[in-house]
Design a protein around this motif. Structure first.
Motif, PDB file in Angstrom:
ATOM      1  N   ARG A  75      30.960  44.258  31.028  1.00 53.50           N
ATOM      2  CA  ARG A  75      30.151  45.477  31.149  1.00 53.50           C
ATOM      3  C   ARG A  75      30.963  46.514  32.394  1.00 53.50           C
ATOM      4  O   ARG A  75      30.196  47.059  33.124  1.00 53.50           O
ATOM      5  N   GLN A  76      32.018  46.385  32.549  1.00 50.81           N
ATOM      6  CA  GLN A  76      32.491  47.266  33.563  1.00 50.81           C
ATOM      7  C   GLN A  76      32.411  48.746  33.168  1.00 50.81           C
ATOM      8  O   GLN A  76      32.948  49.103  32.212  1.00 50.81           O
ATOM      9  N   PRO A  77      31.856  49.849  34.042  1.00 51.93           N
ATOM     10  CA  PRO A  77      31.843  51.249  33.767  1.00 51.93           C
ATOM     11  C   PRO A  77      33.137  51.560  33.643  1.00 51.93           C
ATOM     12  O   PRO A  77      33.436  52.408  32.794  1.00 51.93           O
ATOM     13  N   VAL A  78      34.010  51.151  34.633  1.00 47.97           N
ATOM     14  CA  VAL A  78      35.501  51.563  34.501  1.00 47.97           C
ATOM     15  C   VAL A  78      36.366  50.177  34.518  1.00 47.97           C
ATOM     16  O   VAL A  78      35.913  49.309  35.518  1.00 47.97           O
ATOM     17  N   PRO A  79      37.608  50.233  34.218  1.00 49.34           N
ATOM     18  CA  PRO A  79      38.508  48.865  34.212  1.00 49.34           C
ATOM     19  C   PRO A  79      38.614  48.414  35.787  1.00 49.34           C
ATOM     20  O   PRO A  79      38.719  49.408  36.687  1.00 49.34           O
ATOM     21  N   SER A  80      38.462  47.264  36.279  1.00 51.12           N
ATOM     22  CA  SER A  80      38.325  46.957  37.543  1.00 51.12           C
ATOM     23  C   SER A  80      39.607  46.655  38.216  1.00 51.12           C
ATOM     24  O   SER A  80      39.771  46.750  39.381  1.00 51.12           O
ATOM     25  N   THR A  81      40.631  46.507  37.264  1.00 53.61           N
ATOM     26  CA  THR A  81      41.873  46.291  37.932  1.00 53.61           C
ATOM     27  C   THR A  81      43.117  46.719  37.076  1.00 53.61           C
ATOM     28  O   THR A  81      42.662  47.140  35.666  1.00 53.61           O
ATOM     29  N   PRO A  82      44.330  47.025  37.515  1.00 51.40           N
ATOM     30  CA  PRO A  82      45.269  47.710  36.485  1.00 51.40           C
ATOM     31  C   PRO A  82      45.491  46.662  35.304  1.00 51.40           C
ATOM     32  O   PRO A  82      45.718  47.341  34.157  1.00 51.40           O
ATOM     33  N   GLU A  83      45.219  45.347  35.210  1.00 54.26           N
ATOM     34  CA  GLU A  83      45.444  44.581  34.086  1.00 54.26           C
ATOM     35  C   GLU A  83      44.275  44.650  33.021  1.00 54.26           C
ATOM     36  O   GLU A  83      44.813  44.798  32.123  1.00 54.26           O
ATOM     37  N   GLU A  84      43.102  44.799  33.677  1.00 56.88           N
ATOM     38  CA  GLU A  84      41.982  45.298  32.973  1.00 56.88           C
ATOM     39  C   GLU A  84      42.418  46.632  32.075  1.00 56.88           C
ATOM     40  O   GLU A  84      41.908  46.713  30.864  1.00 56.88           O
ATOM     41  N   ALA A  85      42.721  47.588  32.805  1.00 57.40           N
ATOM     42  CA  ALA A  85      43.038  48.970  32.222  1.00 57.40           C
ATOM     43  C   ALA A  85      43.947  48.688  31.219  1.00 57.40           C
ATOM     44  O   ALA A  85      44.001  49.333  30.155  1.00 57.40           O
ATOM     45  N   ARG A  86      45.234  48.111  31.448  1.00 53.78           N
ATOM     46  CA  ARG A  86      46.262  47.825  30.396  1.00 53.78           C
ATOM     47  C   ARG A  86      45.717  47.116  29.078  1.00 53.78           C
ATOM     48  O   ARG A  86      46.171  47.423  28.038  1.00 53.78           O
ATOM     49  N   MET A  87      44.711  46.280  29.285  1.00 53.54           N
ATOM     50  CA  MET A  87      44.026  45.482  28.175  1.00 53.54           C
ATOM     51  C   MET A  87      43.408  46.342  27.235  1.00 53.54           C
ATOM     52  O   MET A  87      43.345  46.305  26.155  1.00 53.54           O
ATOM     53  N   ASP A  88      42.694  47.562  27.873  1.00 48.16           N
ATOM     54  CA  ASP A  88      42.032  48.193  27.418  1.00 48.16           C
ATOM     55  C   ASP A  88      42.752  49.043  26.532  1.00 48.16           C
ATOM     56  O   ASP A  88      42.307  49.500  25.324  1.00 48.16           O
TER      57      ASP A  88
END
Length: 613
Positions: A524-537
């Motif tokens: 339940r991250q409000p925004v991706p916490s890492t660049p890798e998380e953002a990439r997976m989103d």
């Protein structure tokens, strides 16, 4: 003896016989004198089946844990879903044998020319289990609740769009066009539209709207709800619920499904989930004739089932690799507010353990320390295969054989840890990190699952060989889920995921997206916490917002590869499934997708020529 006395004597004997049967461990399988008292709706659904059956009897299936809720929009673990999936219907369904989207409460649907809107035509005359008509207002209510950001509902991630450029979430648009037409619109053509719509179970607005508006929806339809007050839309309704003992479902007398001869379904009078405290007890109950099927069998018991199948008159189905996964992960969750000595925004495991767990090099070293071949030989008795992704080899369409992870290499694991400056400075067998902190933590698993318990024992030994000290922490499932989904107070966990239906990467937004509830390592991250998380989103959005199957397969490959590079999940073997079902039942088609046996319970029947066990 007078005729009246003789009749009274016969009646008394009949009562005593019924009482004796009711007290017997094995339930009678005779069929009921079914009488359909309600008119069929104008728009029935003719169910596909091997052969027409007869009404009567019941199917008793074993389970090792009680459902935690009977609220289908809140249910997020297998035991609750197994029951809720029988109690509630959706607009669309899935044929588990073909993996096709099929009509359910919606008899048909039509796409707009731009591919963004689908309009569903509901069945005329469909009713809830209390006889109340099911209309588009009930459908919209269910979708509004499912996408309510204030609720821990399970369907919302599949019904919203995240702009990759801004990160903004936009919900799909839901509209009531008339009493029997309902539309869903997405911002872009959406590959998972029918499946995401099918994930939303339809609940009665006339019963639950007040609970939703007053903030009581999460507790509504809890396990303490009296059966008469639990109004359902599916083929079954609740008859009895005894926590940790049994859940009894009975035929919904208003359901719209029929067989080829136009007779109302279900055939069975009841489906009964008998709760055994563990898999040992479940196996004993099956062999004693108290159960008609088991949905979850340990590999160590396969040989015994194979040897007894003719004597005990059951079929031991071989359904191949399970779609369920096993893995472990480390807790990277941060406190949402000041709580129990942890400030808001700080790691719940504390700064020392967080520094270990947050490092992908550490996570990869753990993966390399685990001897998966030994896990397959031991806990799985050889009935398992290695798995490195969300969609196992049980999914012939989506499993990507080119995806691999960090397999057994203890020397390589030691080199990775040494590269971090970790070594055993005092000779006690436990390595210390670069700051001198001994590397020790606990790992939870569900105590009722003997395969996972045995895996944890071997993994503890494997990690000890590279200097990591792990304390096993077996817990009852409800307590474990409380930690992984509520208070988030734990170090690491060995668990798994049940299969989505259909088995498609687009059905896993809760796992893949950083905002997901079962994105366990940091949920339940409000925004991706890492660049890798953002990439997976971003990869997930590209996967589902396209009609190009090649793009979908390429982005799924990239998601699976990224998860292994980061080792957010440390993957463990997946079981080769075999399931026993009594031979007296017809239209039984076990599949790897849960509920593996009773997914088509509405058309399962007791064969006329079969005798009681």
């Amino acid at each position: 003896m007078t005729r009246r006395k003789l009749e009274a004597t016969r009646a008394c004997v009949c009562v005593l016989l019924v009482m004796a049967l009711a007290g017997c461990g094995r339930a009678p399988v005779g069929r009921s004198a079914f009488v359909d008292h309600n008119p069929l709706p104008p728009d029935t659904m003719t169910a596909r089946m091997d052969e027409p059956g007869e009404h009567g009897g019941r199917f008793v299936v074993g389970a090792t844990s009680s459902p935690k809720t009977l609220n289908a929009l809140i249910a997020n673990e297998q035991n609750s879903n197994d029951v809720c999936n029988l109690l509630y219907d959706s607009l669309t369904g899935t044929d588990n044998t073909t993996q096709e989207d099929i009509p359910a409460l919606a008899k048909s649907w039509k796409w707009s020319s731009d591919g963004c809107t689908v309009t569903f035509q509901l069945r005329r005359g469909a009713r809830f289990s209390d006889g109340h008509p099911i209309t588009a207002e009930d459908v919209k209510f269910s979708f509004d609740v499912a996408t309510d950001d204030s609720l821990p509902t399970v369907g919302k991630d599949g019904l919203s769009y995240v702009d990759p450029a801004t990160g903004r979430h936009a919900k799909f648009r839901f509209e009531v066009l008339d009493s029997l037409r309902f539309s869903v619109t997405s911002p872009k053509p959406y590959a998972m539209m029918l499946s995401s719509v099918g994930a939303v179970r339809i609940l009665p607005k006339h019963v639950l709207e007040s609970a939703w508006k007053s903030g009581r929806f999460v507790s509504a339809y809890g396990i303490g709800t009296p059966p008469a007050q639990l109004v359902t839309s599916g083929a079954w309704r609740l008859s009895e619920f005894v926590t940790d003992q049994k859940v009894v479902l009975e035929r919904n007398p208003w359901w719209y499904g029929v067989d080829a001869r136009g007779r109302r379904l279900p055939y069975l009078d009841q489906v009964v989930f008998v709760i055994a405290r563990d898999q040992n007890v479940a196996a004993m109950k099956f062999h004693a004739g108290e159960l008609d099927g088991l949905d979850n069998v340990r590999p160590e018991d396969y040989r015994g089932y194979e040897q007894a199948r003719e004597r005990e008159q059951y079929t031991f189905y071989d359904i191949g690799p399970s779609l369920n996964t096993n893995f472990l992960w480390f807790n990277l969750n941060l406190a949402g507010s000041d709580t129990a000595g942890v400030r808001a925004g700080q790691p719940l495991v504390g700064p020392v353990k967080f520094a270990w767990f947050d490092n992908p090099v550490f996570r990869r070293a753990v993966s390399m320390a685990i001897d998966r071949d030994a896990l397959i030989r031991g806990p799985f008795r050889g009935y398992a295969i290695k798995n490195w992704q969300l969609l196992t080899r049980g999914s012939r369409v989506w499993n990507d054989t080119t995806v691999t992870g960090d397999d057994y290499d203890p020397a390589g694991a030691r080199r990775l840890l040494a590269g971090l400056g970790w070594r055993d400075r005092n000779g006690d067998g436990v390595i210390e990190d670069a700051k001198g902190n001994p590397v020790r933590f606990s790992m939870m698993t569900n105590a009722d699952n003997t395969v996972r318990m045995d895996m944890l024992t071997l993994i503890v030994d494997d990690l000890a060989k590279i200097g990591i000290r792990v304390t096993p922490a077996p817990l009852e499932m409800s307590a474990l889920l409380g930690h992984t989904r509520s208070d988030l107070r734990y170090d690491a966990c060995l668990l798994g995921l049940g299969s989505a239906s259909p088995a498609d990467p687009g059905m896993y937004p809760n796992v893949i997206k950083s905002s997901g509830l079962t994105h366990y390592w940091r949920s339940r991250q409000p925004v991706p916490s890492t660049p890798e998380e953002a990439r997976m989103d971003a990869l997930f959005e590209r996967n589902v917002y396209t009609a190009d199957l090649q793009v979908r397969h390429r982005t799924y490959h990239d998601i699976a590869a990224l998860m292994n590079q980061q080792a957010w999940f440390v993957w463990l073997p997946t079981q080769l499934m075999r399931l026993p079902v009594r031979a007296r039942f017809g239209n039984v088609h076990p599949t790897p997708i849960p509920n593996r046996i009773l997914w088509n319970a509405d058309r399962v029947f007791v064969r006329r020529t079969a005798g009681a066990n």
